[in-house]
Design an enzyme around this catalytic site. Structure first.
Site, mmCIF file in Angstrom:
data_model
loop_
_atom_site.group_PDB
_atom_site.id
_atom_site.type_symbol
_atom_site.label_atom_id
_atom_site.label_comp_id
_atom_site.label_asym_id
_atom_site.label_seq_id
_atom_site.Cartn_x
_atom_site.Cartn_y
_atom_site.Cartn_z
ATOM 1 N N ARG A 157 -14.500 -54.900 0.865
ATOM 2 C CA ARG A 157 -13.484 -54.358 1.753
ATOM 3 C C ARG A 157 -12.683 -55.490 2.374
ATOM 4 O O ARG A 157 -13.258 -56.502 2.784
ATOM 5 C CB ARG A 157 -14.165 -53.545 2.862
ATOM 6 C CG ARG A 157 -13.316 -52.487 3.491
ATOM 7 C CD ARG A 157 -14.091 -51.726 4.535
ATOM 8 N NE ARG A 157 -15.325 -51.130 4.009
ATOM 9 C CZ ARG A 157 -16.241 -50.563 4.795
ATOM 10 N NH1 ARG A 157 -16.083 -50.544 6.098
ATOM 11 N NH2 ARG A 157 -17.317 -50.031 4.262
ATOM 12 N N SER A 184 -11.793 -46.233 2.604
ATOM 13 C CA SER A 184 -12.651 -45.342 3.379
ATOM 14 C C SER A 184 -11.924 -44.862 4.634
ATOM 15 O O SER A 184 -10.854 -44.292 4.554
ATOM 16 C CB SER A 184 -13.969 -46.054 3.709
ATOM 17 O OG SER A 184 -14.887 -45.176 4.296
ATOM 18 N N HIS A 185 -12.502 -45.109 5.806
ATOM 19 C CA HIS A 185 -11.915 -44.649 7.066
ATOM 20 C C HIS A 185 -11.248 -45.798 7.824
ATOM 21 O O HIS A 185 -10.897 -45.651 8.998
ATOM 22 C CB HIS A 185 -13.017 -44.045 7.946
ATOM 23 C CG HIS A 185 -14.124 -45.015 8.251
ATOM 24 N ND1 HIS A 185 -15.099 -45.302 7.333
ATOM 25 C CD2 HIS A 185 -14.363 -45.789 9.324
ATOM 26 C CE1 HIS A 185 -15.921 -46.204 7.849
ATOM 27 N NE2 HIS A 185 -15.491 -46.525 9.045
ATOM 28 N N LYS A 238 -15.867 -49.283 -3.892
ATOM 29 C CA LYS A 238 -17.240 -48.799 -3.836
ATOM 30 C C LYS A 238 -17.742 -48.674 -5.268
ATOM 31 O O LYS A 238 -16.999 -48.261 -6.157
ATOM 32 C CB LYS A 238 -17.329 -47.455 -3.107
ATOM 33 C CG LYS A 238 -17.020 -47.559 -1.616
ATOM 34 C CD LYS A 238 -17.139 -46.212 -0.907
ATOM 35 C CE LYS A 238 -16.850 -46.360 0.583
ATOM 36 N NZ LYS A 238 -16.911 -45.057 1.313
ATOM 37 N N ASP A 274 -13.266 -37.788 6.208
ATOM 38 C CA ASP A 274 -12.695 -39.119 6.374
ATOM 39 C C ASP A 274 -11.739 -39.423 5.219
ATOM 40 O O ASP A 274 -11.472 -38.564 4.369
ATOM 41 C CB ASP A 274 -13.794 -40.172 6.515
ATOM 42 C CG ASP A 274 -14.497 -40.502 5.215
ATOM 43 O OD1 ASP A 274 -14.495 -39.657 4.295
ATOM 44 O OD2 ASP A 274 -15.065 -41.600 5.106
ATOM 45 N N ASP A 292 -11.775 -41.031 2.451
ATOM 46 C CA ASP A 292 -12.153 -40.922 1.034
ATOM 47 C C ASP A 292 -13.146 -39.809 0.772
ATOM 48 O O ASP A 292 -13.732 -39.727 -0.299
ATOM 49 C CB ASP A 292 -12.670 -42.257 0.489
ATOM 50 C CG ASP A 292 -14.014 -42.667 1.064
ATOM 51 O OD1 ASP A 292 -14.293 -42.337 2.235
ATOM 52 O OD2 ASP A 292 -14.785 -43.329 0.351
ATOM 53 N N ASP A 347 -16.190 -38.931 1.826
ATOM 54 C CA ASP A 347 -17.648 -39.013 1.740
ATOM 55 C C ASP A 347 -18.334 -38.852 3.096
ATOM 56 O O ASP A 347 -19.553 -38.908 3.183
ATOM 57 C CB ASP A 347 -18.100 -40.308 1.038
ATOM 58 C CG ASP A 347 -17.665 -41.578 1.753
ATOM 59 O OD1 ASP A 347 -17.100 -41.498 2.860
ATOM 60 O OD2 ASP A 347 -17.896 -42.666 1.195
ATOM 61 N N ARG A 348 -17.542 -38.628 4.168
ATOM 62 C CA ARG A 348 -18.117 -38.373 5.488
ATOM 63 C C ARG A 348 -17.519 -37.100 6.066
ATOM 64 O O ARG A 348 -16.314 -36.877 5.975
ATOM 65 C CB ARG A 348 -17.859 -39.550 6.442
ATOM 66 C CG ARG A 348 -18.497 -40.845 5.964
ATOM 67 C CD ARG A 348 -18.498 -41.896 7.061
ATOM 68 N NE ARG A 348 -17.159 -42.090 7.583
ATOM 69 C CZ ARG A 348 -16.917 -42.533 8.819
ATOM 70 N NH1 ARG A 348 -17.899 -42.773 9.656
ATOM 71 N NH2 ARG A 348 -15.680 -42.724 9.214
ATOM 72 N N HIS A 398 -22.256 -39.377 6.751
ATOM 73 C CA HIS A 398 -22.663 -39.429 5.345
ATOM 74 C C HIS A 398 -23.865 -38.497 5.186
ATOM 75 O O HIS A 398 -24.888 -38.684 5.849
ATOM 76 C CB HIS A 398 -23.088 -40.844 4.946
ATOM 77 C CG HIS A 398 -21.960 -41.818 4.824
ATOM 78 N ND1 HIS A 398 -21.187 -41.912 3.688
ATOM 79 C CD2 HIS A 398 -21.476 -42.733 5.686
ATOM 80 C CE1 HIS A 398 -20.277 -42.853 3.852
ATOM 81 N NE2 HIS A 398 -20.423 -43.367 5.061
#
Length: 455
Positions: A16, A104-105, A114, A237, A239, A241-242, A324
């Site tokens: 990242r 992501s967020h 990832k 979020d 992407d 995944d949350r 998650h």
């Protein structure tokens, strides 16, 4: 030919950075060459690649694919979508690994990667190995084929496979992130009444930042749910995944509280099973799992670490306070907020209670959010070790699974070094506000002894 990544790119759970500063197309190409080399040397030949909706993702994805191909790996491009869609593609498409281009967020100018390899999380030393391969230019060569495949419809259909839930009135907030198009497909496959917000992908995130762990980002969803008297709301979020959840009154259901609901459901079909949660989770969750007859397992923070622990011990469910949620029960064991949403809809029907009633029944705990404050990389782990030594000398009761989780009468506090930032992380929980204030003051006292003033 070789390439050196900026050291801050190589994180514990993923890669990242800030595009134009610590991350660029040359880095994406080197990621492809290095990961492709790992795949080939492990006997594999195909990698799936996806990307989120950030403004820089298409540029990074193009360079990444070129790097993979030049390493001699065939590439399956699945296009724009949430990270769990990439995980799904890696699980069902006969490939040997997968990479999602995603920030992501994080803020809009951030991005990264990832990874998954042979249906398992790829993290920690694995990511450092990518850096070493790039620095040495130790890459395989070839000319892999590139194929584009549309998988979103298959993914959406898989999310609702075996659906046996009732019709609820639900609000959905995709936050202009990569989950939006899947949400639009899902609501057509599910019964009930559905109201959607911000499903159009926009890497500028014009309405609010796509991080449902911060209550301010839930304001639009709260207003929608309360104004239309909906049963509950779901948020995602950047992407996908949350997950974030609110009840019919607009009250947040945080990740550890959500795990408590899922634990009740999963333990009905997997009695006495281990359930994994991270060290930041409320004690109420671990107590709830035990009361339901399950085995509460406290583990290190990080989606990759949680998934790996679940696989190691055969846990059907795991997750983090940050939203998650990983189901290995009826699913693949990776974190998928959209699948968690569907399982929640099904679960409410099985429990025979609505979200507001479940929220009302939850124990009242007073706690801080996750408090992060800047500490230099060279000091953050040293500070935790200094505090640990002083606590040990005083005879404190603590768990050292990930940092220090210190138990005191009526509560606990946590101090750990962030794996993704130059920061320390603090969280505390107690039975009332006065006790919580004393715990936070105790943390600050310990930090001051190491020359750190939390701000």
């Amino acid at each position: 030919m070789s390439h050196r990544f900026h050291p801050t790119l190589l994180r514990e759970y993923d890669m990242r950075g800030v595009v134009g500063d610590t991350l660029g197309a040359a880095d994406a190409y080197a990621v492809g060459r290095s990961f492709g080399t790992v795949i080939r040397r492990a006997g594999g030949s195909r990698v799936a690649v996806g990307l989120d909706g950030r403004l820089t993702s298409a540029m990074l994805e193009e360079a990444l694919v070129r790097g993979l191909s030049d390493a001699g790996v065939d590439v399956l491009r699945i296009g724009l979508g949430p990270t769990p869609m990439l995980y799904y593609a890696e699980s069902v498409s006969g490939v040997d690994g997968g990479i999602q281009v995603t920030g992501s967020h994080n803020p809009p100018d951030h991005n990264g990667f990832k990874f998954v390899h042979r249906h398992a999380a790829y993290f920690g030393e694995d990511i450092l190995h990518l850096g070493a391969l790039a620095a040495a230019g130790d890459w395989t060569q070839g000319a892999g084929r590139v194929e584009t495949v549309a998988i979103m419809d298959r993914y959406a259909a898989r999310l609702v496979e075996g659906f046996d839930g009732a019709a609820w009135r639900i609000g959905w907030d995709a936050g202009n992130g990569a989950a939006g198009p899947v949400v639009e497909k899902l609501v057509k496959l599910l019964p009930g009444e559905h109201h959607m917000l911000f499903t159009q992908i926009d890497g500028n995130f014009p309405h609010h930042h796509p991080d449902p762990t911060i209550e301010a980002n839930l304001a639009d969803l709260q207003q929608l749910v309360v104004a239309k008297k909906l049963d509950f709301g779901l948020a995602f979020d950047g992407d996908g995944d949350r997950i974030g959840v609110i009840d019919g009154k607009g009250r947040p259901i945080w990740g550890d509280q959500l795990l408590g609901i899922f634990a009740e459901l999963v333990l009905k079909t997997h009695p006495r099973a281990p359930i994994v949660a991270d060290v930041k989770a409320s004690q109420a969750l671990f107590d709830r799992i035990a009361a339901l007859g399950g085995q509460p397992v406290m583990w290190k923070t990080g989606h990759s670490l949680i998934k790996s622990k679940m696989k190691q011990i055969g846990a059907p469910l795991g997750g983090e306070m940050t939203g998650h949620v990983c189901f290995a029960d009826e699913y693949y064991g990776f974190d998928d907020a959209l699948y968690a949403a569907v399982r929640l809809i099904r679960g409410l029907t099985r429990l025979g209670r609505d979200m507001t009633a479940l929220r009302d029944a939850m124990p009242v705990m007073v706690n801080t959010p996750e408090l992060r404050f800047a500490v230099a990389e060279s000091r953050k782990f040293a500070v935790v070790e200094e505090v640990r030594k002083r606590l040990k000398a005083s005879g404190a009761t603590m768990d050292e699974t990930d940092g220090l989780r210190v138990s005191v009468p009526g509560g606990w506090w946590l101090l750990r070094a962030s794996n993704t930032q130059e920061a320390l992380v603090v969280r505390a929980e107690a039975q009332d506000e006065d006790s919580l204030s004393r715990l936070v003051a105790d943390i600050d006292w310990h930090l001051a002894d190491s020359g750190v003033i939390r701000s």
